[in-house]
Design an enzyme around this catalytic site. Sequence first.
Site, short mmCIF file in Angstrom:
data_model
loop_
_atom_site.label_atom_id
_atom_site.label_comp_id
_atom_site.label_asym_id
_atom_site.label_seq_id
_atom_site.Cartn_x
_atom_site.Cartn_y
_atom_site.Cartn_z
N LYS A 110 0.85 -1.20 0.00
CA LYS A 110 0.00 0.00 0.00
C LYS A 110 0.87 1.23 0.00
O LYS A 110 2.00 1.20 0.52
CB LYS A 110 -0.89 0.02 1.25
CG LYS A 110 -2.10 0.90 1.11
CD LYS A 110 -3.18 0.19 0.32
CE LYS A 110 -4.44 1.02 0.20
NZ LYS A 110 -5.54 0.21 -0.33
P1 NAD Z 1 -13.01 8.20 -2.68
O1 NAD Z 1 -11.98 9.22 -2.39
O2 NAD Z 1 -13.47 8.00 -4.06
O3 NAD Z 1 -14.32 8.49 -1.79
C1 NAD Z 1 -14.27 8.60 -0.40
C2 NAD Z 1 -15.64 9.08 0.10
O4 NAD Z 1 -15.60 9.12 1.52
C3 NAD Z 1 -16.02 10.48 -0.36
O5 NAD Z 1 -17.42 10.53 -0.57
C4 NAD Z 1 -15.63 11.34 0.83
O6 NAD Z 1 -16.38 12.55 0.89
C5 NAD Z 1 -15.97 10.42 1.96
N1 NAD Z 1 -15.22 10.71 3.18
C6 NAD Z 1 -13.89 10.94 3.31
N2 NAD Z 1 -13.58 11.21 4.59
C7 NAD Z 1 -14.74 11.12 5.27
C8 NAD Z 1 -15.08 11.31 6.62
N3 NAD Z 1 -14.17 11.63 7.53
N4 NAD Z 1 -16.39 11.13 6.94
C9 NAD Z 1 -17.32 10.78 6.03
N5 NAD Z 1 -17.06 10.59 4.74
C10 NAD Z 1 -15.79 10.77 4.38
O7 NAD Z 1 -12.44 6.84 -2.05
P2 NAD Z 1 -12.81 5.35 -2.43
O8 NAD Z 1 -11.87 4.89 -3.47
O9 NAD Z 1 -14.27 5.25 -2.65
O10 NAD Z 1 -12.40 4.59 -1.09
C11 NAD Z 1 -13.27 4.52 0.03
C12 NAD Z 1 -12.82 3.38 0.93
O11 NAD Z 1 -12.84 2.15 0.19
C13 NAD Z 1 -11.41 3.49 1.50
O12 NAD Z 1 -11.37 2.91 2.77
C14 NAD Z 1 -10.58 2.67 0.53
O13 NAD Z 1 -9.39 2.18 1.11
C15 NAD Z 1 -11.56 1.53 0.27
N6 NAD Z 1 -11.29 0.78 -0.96
C16 NAD Z 1 -11.24 1.43 -2.18
C17 NAD Z 1 -11.03 0.67 -3.32
C18 NAD Z 1 -11.04 1.30 -4.70
O14 NAD Z 1 -10.96 0.54 -5.69
N7 NAD Z 1 -11.16 2.61 -4.85
C19 NAD Z 1 -10.82 -0.72 -3.23
C20 NAD Z 1 -10.89 -1.33 -1.98
C21 NAD Z 1 -11.13 -0.56 -0.86
#
Ligand code: NAD
Length: 420
Positions: A110
């Site tokens: 990561k």
């Molecule tokens: P992103 O940046 O596209 O979206 C994140 C969302 O969370 C946004 O809507 C943001 O406003 C919200 N957010 C951020 N901080 C916040 C807070 N303190 N309180 C409430 N909402 C908050 O990110 P993503 O890619 O959707 O990732 C979200 C989660 O999923 C993370 O934990 C990431 O590690 C996990 N994840 C992502 C992927 C991927 O393919 N993108 C894969 C596996 C896991």
Amino acid sequence: MTTIASPDATELQTVTHSYEAAAGAIGLADDLRTVLAQPYREIAAQVPVRMDGGGLRVFTAYRVQHNGALGPFKGGLRYHPQVDLDEVRALAAAMTWKTALTGLPFGGGKGGMTLDCKELSEGERQRATRGAMRGLEKVLGPMRDIMAPDMGTGPQEMAWLMDEYSRLVGHTPAIVTGKPLDLGGTCGRVEATGEGVAIAAREAAREAGLELPGARVAVQGFGNVGSHAADALHRLGCVVVGVSDIEGAVYNPGGLDVGELVRRARAGIAGHDGLDVERITNEELLGVECEVLVPAAVGGVIHAGNADAVRARMVVEGANNPTTPGGDAILNERGVTVVPDILANAGGVIVSYLEWIQNTQNVQWKLAQVQQELEQRMTDAFGVTHARSLHERCTLREAAHRVGLERVAAALRLRGFDIY
Ligand code: NAD
């Protein structure tokens, strides 16, 4: 802006707790236990960035390679103001168990950079991203370590990373996944994690005797994972009653207009003018009446202080480490089914693997082929996890970690991890 209530454990403590429990349950030998408790390699690279105003800011890019017994390290690159080395360590270890559980030929890694994307112009973000690649390049490679999008990063950052690496070593699309389609990306990658969350929810609902059509869903975080999960669950017949982002949440017990919310999120339109919604806080969202709760934002949001307030029958972890050990124990006691992150959000890394295959073979698959592979691999991983949980009378989280850890430990032993 609403803050999410403070957790009772850090993400590293959460991941370590699952690891220790699984190591104990499978009787992992002490030597392997010591090796797998620590990352293989960690680097922190200085990233000086010339800001638009002429000043210089120095960021730090982290990459943690947890374990590579099953193949090249694989894992996202996160941009967030609170990213630190401990968080990246936790996320890297979780990737090791996730890739193993889903049967991918990858290890776990990561990356992260502590920055607030909203504070940077596009040019500054591009210079920081290219700087991160130059700083980390020595430990990366398509057969060594492959980055992908995570919170705060997406296809554009992957394009810049790919271009910077290609300038250094020659055209190498397989150096990152999650690229734009026109630049060696794969069909179906952007929506893969959210689609996978919906597949995991569907499988878990079937086992729990919960009818998904008509089931009420609340989703915390409306970025890549949350918005696509909401969309996919809506297509499965669920009624999405609440969604949130960092600014707060919207709620309608009769169902939100998911299509319009997704359209506005994609277009970067803030606010909810003209929509029939009630404004609530992120904390309130976790406690709304619903059958399925999908945390899809940051870690540590469900904890010992608020797990009692969760009304859902099922929590499907779109985010990484959204539930602390204290929160998890309370949900389990209360009979709430928790589909753990390393299973529920594995759709992203599964389709990243499919992108990497296409890049290394110089071919482009059709969307239907990607969807079929995603469906098969998610249902297989769910099936293995569920069977193990029944057999050993343990939770899905415990079962998933036992399966992942066993596979990594077997690969390490076969390689002869202790010959030097
Ligand atoms: P992103 O940046 O596209 O979206 C994140 C969302 O969370 C946004 O809507 C943001 O406003 C919200 N957010 C951020 N901080 C916040 C807070 N303190 N309180 C409430 N909402 C908050 O990110 P993503 O890619 O959707 O990732 C979200 C989660 O999923 C993370 O934990 C990431 O590690 C996990 N994840 C992502 C992927 C991927 O393919 N993108 C894969 C596996 C896991």
